[in-house]
Design an enzyme around this catalytic site. Structure first.
Site, short mmCIF file in Angstrom:
data_model
loop_
_atom_site.label_atom_id
_atom_site.label_comp_id
_atom_site.label_asym_id
_atom_site.label_seq_id
_atom_site.Cartn_x
_atom_site.Cartn_y
_atom_site.Cartn_z
CB SER A 207 -0.90 0.01 1.23
OG SER A 207 -1.69 -1.16 1.28
N1 SAH Z 1 -1.44 -3.66 3.35
C1 SAH Z 1 -0.72 -4.57 2.50
C2 SAH Z 1 -1.23 -4.49 1.09
C3 SAH Z 1 -1.96 -5.65 0.74
S1 SAH Z 1 -2.59 -5.70 -0.91
C4 SAH Z 1 0.72 -4.21 2.53
O1 SAH Z 1 1.08 -3.26 3.23
O2 SAH Z 1 1.50 -4.89 1.86
C5 SAH Z 1 -4.07 -6.59 -0.53
C6 SAH Z 1 -3.86 -8.01 -0.08
O3 SAH Z 1 -5.16 -8.53 0.19
C7 SAH Z 1 -3.23 -8.92 -1.13
O4 SAH Z 1 -2.09 -9.51 -0.60
C8 SAH Z 1 -4.33 -9.94 -1.42
O5 SAH Z 1 -3.83 -11.24 -1.67
C9 SAH Z 1 -5.13 -9.91 -0.14
N2 SAH Z 1 -6.51 -10.38 -0.26
C10 SAH Z 1 -7.41 -10.18 -1.25
N3 SAH Z 1 -8.58 -10.80 -0.99
C11 SAH Z 1 -8.44 -11.40 0.23
C12 SAH Z 1 -9.28 -12.21 1.04
N4 SAH Z 1 -10.53 -12.52 0.69
N5 SAH Z 1 -8.78 -12.67 2.22
C13 SAH Z 1 -7.52 -12.35 2.62
N6 SAH Z 1 -6.67 -11.62 1.88
C14 SAH Z 1 -7.11 -11.13 0.71
#
Ligand code: SAH
Length: 224
Positions: A70
Site C-alpha cells: 500500500s
Molecule cells: N497492506 C498490504 C497491502 C496488501 S494488498 C501491505 O502493506 O503490503 C491486498 C492483499 O489482500 C493482497 O495480498 C491480497 O492477496 C489480499 N486479499 C485479497 N482478498 C483477500 C481475502 N478474501 N482474504 C484475505 N486476503 C485477501
C-alpha cells in the site's frame, strides 16, 4: 534478513524518509505517533531490492502475485483513523487485519495493538510476511492463510478491523465480529470507484464516515 540490509539506511535514505513524512503532513496526516512509525519502519525491507530506491516514494509498488504494497499515505490514513482517540501509550486490545500482503501495514500498526490477527489468502505472501515481521522482532502478530471474507470468528470480537482490499459491500462477518465501540476501516466499491470508510459500531447501529477516494485490489472470495 542480513544485518547489512538493516544497516543500509544511509543519510540519503534518512532524508528521503523525512521528505515522505513532510509529504504526509501536507496531505493531512496529523497523528505524530503514526508519522513517527512511518519514519522508522524500514519499508525498503518489504519490497524487492530492485525497487528499493523507490521505497520511500509515496506510491504503491508491486510485491509479486499481482498484489501491491500500500501507498504510505493510505497506510498512515487508515492507521490514524483506526487509532483515533487512543491515549498515547495505550493499545487497541485486538485488531483484525484482512490482506496482510507483504506485512508493511501490519508492521506500522503493530505498536498500536496488543495483538494483530492478520489474514491473507495467498500462501507465499503469508510466509514472507511472517519472516519479515519476525526479522523486525514484531511478535504481537498472528498471520494466517485464510479467506478474509469470513473474518476470524474464534478470535472475535475485535476492537479494530482494517481491510486492505476492496469488496463491493462490507462483509457481514466483519460487522458481526466488530466489538461495541470498535472501528472498521475498509475500502468499498469496484475498481476505479472506491471510497475508504471508517465504520463505528454503537450497539446494533453502524455509523459510517468517509475518508476519501482510494484504489485497492479487490477483496477476492476464497483462497488460492
Ligand atoms: N497492506 C498490504 C497491502 C496488501 S494488498 C501491505 O502493506 O503490503 C491486498 C492483499 O489482500 C493482497 O495480498 C491480497 O492477496 C489480499 N486479499 C485479497 N482478498 C483477500 C481475502 N478474501 N482474504 C484475505 N486476503 C485477501
Amino acid at each position: 534478513m542480513s544485518p547489512s540490509n538493516l544497516d543500509g539506511i544511509g543519510m540519503t535514505s534518512a532524508r528521503t524518509r523525512e521528505r515522505l513524512i513532510e509529504r504526509l503532513r501536507a496531505q493531512g496526516i496529523t497523528n505524530e505517533a503514526v508519522l513517527e512509525r512511518i519514519r522508522t519502519v524500514p519499508r525498503h525491507l518489504f519490497i524487492d531490492e530492485a525497487l528499493s530506491s523507490h521505497a520511500y516514494d509515496d506510491t504503491a509498488l508491486p510485491i509479486g502475485f499481482g498484489q501491491t504494497i500500500s501507498q504510505p499515505y493510505i497506510v498512515a490514513l487508515m492507521t490514524q483513523a483506526l487509532i483515533d482517540g487512543l491515549e498515547p501509550g495505550k493499545q487497541i486490545p485486538k485488531v483484525l487485519e484482512i490482506g496482510t500482503g507483504c506485512g508493511y501495514q501490519t508492521a506500522v500498526l503493530a505498536p498500536f495493538a496488543r495483538h494483530i490477527f492478520s489474514l491473507e489468502r495467498m500462501q507465499p505472501l503469508v510466509e514472507r510476511a511472517k519472516t519479515r515481521l519476525r526479522g523486525l522482532k514484531i511478535n504481537n502478530v498472528t498471520v494466517r492463510h485464510a479467506d478474509g471474507w469470513r473474518g476470524w470468528q474464534s478470535q472475535a470480537p475485535f476492537q479494530g478491523i482494517i481491510v486492505a482490499a476492496a469488496p463491493d459491500t462490507v462483509p457481514q462477518a466483519l460487522l458481526d465480529q466488530l466489538d461495541d465501540g470498535g472501528r472498521l476501516v475498509i475500502p468499498i466499491g469496484g475498481s476505479g470507484a472506491q471510497k475508504l470508510v471508517c465504520i463505528t459500531r454503537d450497539g446494533d447501529e453502524f455509523q459510517q464516515r468517509r475518508l476519501g477516494l482510494v484504489s485497492f485490489v479487490p477483496l477476492v472470495a476464497g483462497m488460492d
